[in-house]
Design a protein around this motif. Structure first.
Motif, PDB file in Angstrom:
ATOM      1  N   VAL A  80       1.121  -1.139  -0.145  1.00  0.00           N
ATOM      2  CA  VAL A  80       0.129  -0.163  -0.108  1.00  0.00           C
ATOM      3  C   VAL A  80       1.303   1.075   0.243  1.00  0.00           C
ATOM      4  O   VAL A  80       0.861   2.174  -0.750  1.00  0.00           O
ATOM      5  N   SER A  81       2.056   0.870   0.996  1.00  0.00           N
ATOM      6  CA  SER A  81       2.449   2.688   1.251  1.00  0.00           C
ATOM      7  C   SER A  81       3.963   2.108   1.472  1.00  0.00           C
ATOM      8  O   SER A  81       3.776   1.411   2.724  1.00  0.00           O
ATOM      9  N   PRO A  82       5.337   2.359   0.721  1.00  0.00           N
ATOM     10  CA  PRO A  82       6.155   2.087   1.871  1.00  0.00           C
ATOM     11  C   PRO A  82       6.620   3.035   2.780  1.00  0.00           C
ATOM     12  O   PRO A  82       6.866   2.542   4.519  1.00  0.00           O
ATOM     13  N   GLN A  83       5.862   4.236   3.134  1.00  0.00           N
ATOM     14  CA  GLN A  83       5.680   4.951   4.513  1.00  0.00           C
ATOM     15  C   GLN A  83       4.650   4.596   5.650  1.00  0.00           C
ATOM     16  O   GLN A  83       5.729   3.898   6.808  1.00  0.00           O
ATOM     17  N   LEU A  84       4.477   3.362   5.081  1.00  0.00           N
ATOM     18  CA  LEU A  84       3.226   2.348   6.065  1.00  0.00           C
ATOM     19  C   LEU A  84       4.276   1.747   6.587  1.00  0.00           C
ATOM     20  O   LEU A  84       3.681   1.637   8.105  1.00  0.00           O
ATOM     21  N   LEU A  85       4.344   0.689   5.924  1.00  0.00           N
ATOM     22  CA  LEU A  85       5.879   0.059   6.420  1.00  0.00           C
ATOM     23  C   LEU A  85       6.747   0.350   7.329  1.00  0.00           C
ATOM     24  O   LEU A  85       6.897  -0.388   8.375  1.00  0.00           O
TER      25      LEU A  85
ATOM     26  N   ALA B 299      15.002 -11.243   9.165  1.00  0.00           N
ATOM     27  CA  ALA B 299      15.333 -12.985   9.139  1.00  0.00           C
ATOM     28  C   ALA B 299      13.886 -13.481  10.428  1.00  0.00           C
ATOM     29  O   ALA B 299      14.188 -15.272  10.360  1.00  0.00           O
ATOM     30  N   ALA B 300      12.772 -12.789  10.690  1.00  0.00           N
ATOM     31  CA  ALA B 300      11.614 -13.189  11.523  1.00  0.00           C
ATOM     32  C   ALA B 300      10.826 -13.956  10.304  1.00  0.00           C
ATOM     33  O   ALA B 300      10.566 -15.381  10.484  1.00  0.00           O
ATOM     34  N   ILE B 301      11.035 -13.436   8.682  1.00  0.00           N
ATOM     35  CA  ILE B 301      10.347 -14.300   8.470  1.00  0.00           C
ATOM     36  C   ILE B 301      11.088 -15.457   7.448  1.00  0.00           C
ATOM     37  O   ILE B 301      10.713 -16.184   6.302  1.00  0.00           O
ATOM     38  N   GLY B 302      11.998 -14.495   7.374  1.00  0.00           N
ATOM     39  CA  GLY B 302      12.741 -16.087   6.557  1.00  0.00           C
ATOM     40  C   GLY B 302      13.206 -14.968   5.038  1.00  0.00           C
ATOM     41  O   GLY B 302      13.399 -15.985   4.134  1.00  0.00           O
ATOM     42  N   ILE B 303      13.559 -14.132   4.605  1.00  0.00           N
ATOM     43  CA  ILE B 303      13.667 -13.623   3.557  1.00  0.00           C
ATOM     44  C   ILE B 303      14.935 -12.864   3.338  1.00  0.00           C
ATOM     45  O   ILE B 303      15.503 -12.538   4.446  1.00  0.00           O
ATOM     46  N   PRO B 304      15.257 -12.520   2.216  1.00  0.00           N
ATOM     47  CA  PRO B 304      16.637 -11.473   1.748  1.00  0.00           C
ATOM     48  C   PRO B 304      16.391 -10.226   3.013  1.00  0.00           C
ATOM     49  O   PRO B 304      15.406  -9.887   2.028  1.00  0.00           O
ATOM     50  N   HIS B 305      17.045  -8.935   3.027  1.00  0.00           N
ATOM     51  CA  HIS B 305      17.072  -8.026   3.743  1.00  0.00           C
ATOM     52  C   HIS B 305      16.880  -6.961   2.775  1.00  0.00           C
ATOM     53  O   HIS B 305      15.973  -6.003   3.064  1.00  0.00           O
ATOM     54  N   THR B 306      17.386  -7.400   1.837  1.00  0.00           N
ATOM     55  CA  THR B 306      16.876  -6.596   0.643  1.00  0.00           C
ATOM     56  C   THR B 306      15.537  -6.205  -0.056  1.00  0.00           C
ATOM     57  O   THR B 306      15.028  -4.978  -0.731  1.00  0.00           O
TER      58      THR B 306
ATOM     59  N   LEU C 177      11.399  -2.892  -0.865  1.00  0.00           N
ATOM     60  CA  LEU C 177       9.478  -2.462  -0.965  1.00  0.00           C
ATOM     61  C   LEU C 177       9.943  -1.073   0.492  1.00  0.00           C
ATOM     62  O   LEU C 177       9.493  -0.019   0.178  1.00  0.00           O
ATOM     63  N   LEU C 178      10.805  -0.774   1.057  1.00  0.00           N
ATOM     64  CA  LEU C 178      10.884   0.497   2.204  1.00  0.00           C
ATOM     65  C   LEU C 178      11.335   1.487   1.229  1.00  0.00           C
ATOM     66  O   LEU C 178      11.072   3.161   1.311  1.00  0.00           O
ATOM     67  N   ALA C 179      11.399   1.772  -0.187  1.00  0.00           N
ATOM     68  CA  ALA C 179      13.148   2.814  -0.642  1.00  0.00           C
ATOM     69  C   ALA C 179      11.834   2.823  -2.193  1.00  0.00           C
ATOM     70  O   ALA C 179      12.124   3.592  -2.855  1.00  0.00           O
ATOM     71  N   GLY C 180      11.120   1.705  -2.305  1.00  0.00           N
ATOM     72  CA  GLY C 180      10.183   2.468  -3.677  1.00  0.00           C
ATOM     73  C   GLY C 180      10.734   1.583  -4.830  1.00  0.00           C
ATOM     74  O   GLY C 180      10.008   1.305  -5.748  1.00  0.00           O
ATOM     75  N   ASP C 181      11.850   0.608  -4.026  1.00  0.00           N
ATOM     76  CA  ASP C 181      12.511  -0.133  -5.971  1.00  0.00           C
ATOM     77  C   ASP C 181      11.731  -1.495  -5.357  1.00  0.00           C
ATOM     78  O   ASP C 181      11.775  -1.336  -6.880  1.00  0.00           O
ATOM     79  N   GLN C 182      10.458  -2.249  -5.310  1.00  0.00           N
ATOM     80  CA  GLN C 182      10.315  -2.881  -5.515  1.00  0.00           C
ATOM     81  C   GLN C 182       8.524  -2.776  -4.936  1.00  0.00           C
ATOM     82  O   GLN C 182       8.169  -2.321  -4.121  1.00  0.00           O
ATOM     83  N   GLU C 183       7.294  -3.033  -5.315  1.00  0.00           N
ATOM     84  CA  GLU C 183       5.925  -3.032  -5.246  1.00  0.00           C
ATOM     85  C   GLU C 183       5.381  -3.976  -4.803  1.00  0.00           C
ATOM     86  O   GLU C 183       4.399  -3.483  -3.635  1.00  0.00           O
TER      87      GLU C 183
ATOM     88  N   VAL D 262       5.302  -8.129  -3.819  1.00  0.00           N
ATOM     89  CA  VAL D 262       5.819  -9.740  -3.212  1.00  0.00           C
ATOM     90  C   VAL D 262       4.984 -10.839  -3.274  1.00  0.00           C
ATOM     91  O   VAL D 262       3.673 -10.999  -3.815  1.00  0.00           O
ATOM     92  N   ALA D 263       5.014 -12.491  -3.055  1.00  0.00           N
ATOM     93  CA  ALA D 263       4.622 -13.210  -3.191  1.00  0.00           C
ATOM     94  C   ALA D 263       3.410 -12.940  -1.863  1.00  0.00           C
ATOM     95  O   ALA D 263       4.009 -12.268  -0.721  1.00  0.00           O
ATOM     96  N   GLY D 264       2.479 -13.947  -1.811  1.00  0.00           N
ATOM     97  CA  GLY D 264       1.548 -13.555  -1.524  1.00  0.00           C
ATOM     98  C   GLY D 264       1.626 -13.991   0.300  1.00  0.00           C
ATOM     99  O   GLY D 264       1.598 -13.256   1.262  1.00  0.00           O
ATOM    100  N   GLU D 265       2.509 -15.104   0.089  1.00  0.00           N
ATOM    101  CA  GLU D 265       2.698 -15.623   1.368  1.00  0.00           C
ATOM    102  C   GLU D 265       4.025 -15.327   1.812  1.00  0.00           C
ATOM    103  O   GLU D 265       3.807 -14.811   3.066  1.00  0.00           O
ATOM    104  N   THR D 266       4.809 -14.022   0.781  1.00  0.00           N
ATOM    105  CA  THR D 266       5.383 -13.100   2.144  1.00  0.00           C
ATOM    106  C   THR D 266       4.974 -11.834   2.584  1.00  0.00           C
ATOM    107  O   THR D 266       5.056 -11.959   3.899  1.00  0.00           O
ATOM    108  N   ALA D 267       3.655 -11.466   1.789  1.00  0.00           N
ATOM    109  CA  ALA D 267       2.931  -9.806   1.972  1.00  0.00           C
ATOM    110  C   ALA D 267       2.314 -10.879   3.142  1.00  0.00           C
ATOM    111  O   ALA D 267       2.491  -9.807   4.266  1.00  0.00           O
ATOM    112  N   TYR D 268       1.884 -12.583   3.916  1.00  0.00           N
ATOM    113  CA  TYR D 268       0.988 -12.604   4.765  1.00  0.00           C
ATOM    114  C   TYR D 268       2.040 -12.375   6.233  1.00  0.00           C
ATOM    115  O   TYR D 268       2.065 -12.497   7.318  1.00  0.00           O
TER     116      TYR D 268
END
Length: 99
Positions: free
Chosen positions: A13-18, A38-45, A50-56, A58-64
């Motif tokens: 929805v919004s990088p600022q909200l995240l 680390a908590a969800i097992g994905i790369p920190h990049t 997502l925070l930088a707006g370079d990626q909008e 993710v897979a549904g499992e990652t979003a959840y």
């Protein structure tokens, strides 16, 4: 047989909200980019992008997983952007007889 189809891609929805929700999660704690990843097992990049707006999206499992780690409902942070793939189940002989 109980097979779930894959979840659709989800758009942030919004990088600022995240970023805001990472500063105060559902438990009141703060999560860094690396801690959340680390908590969800994905790369920190992924979180950084997502925070930088370079990626909008993710897979549904990652979003959840991100929403759960932060302590919010998935639709607070994410919008499903495509339909989940349909999976047709063909019951085996035993299951077909029971149906």
């Amino acid at each position: 047989m109980n097979v779930r189809p894959p979840l659709p891609m989800h758009r942030l929805v919004s990088p600022q909200l995240l970023r805001l929700l990472m500063q105060r999660t559902g438990t009141g704690a703060q999560l860094s980019i690396r801690e959340l990843a680390a908590a969800i097992g994905i790369p920190h990049t992924t979180i950084g992008n997502l925070l930088a707006g370079d990626q909008e999206s993710v897979a549904g499992e990652t979003a959840y997983a991100i929403a759960a780690a932060i302590g919010v409902d998935v639709l607070v942070l994410w919008i499903p952007v495509e339909r989940a793939a349909a999976v047709q189940l063909v019951p085996s002989g035993e299951e077909a007889d029971a149906a």
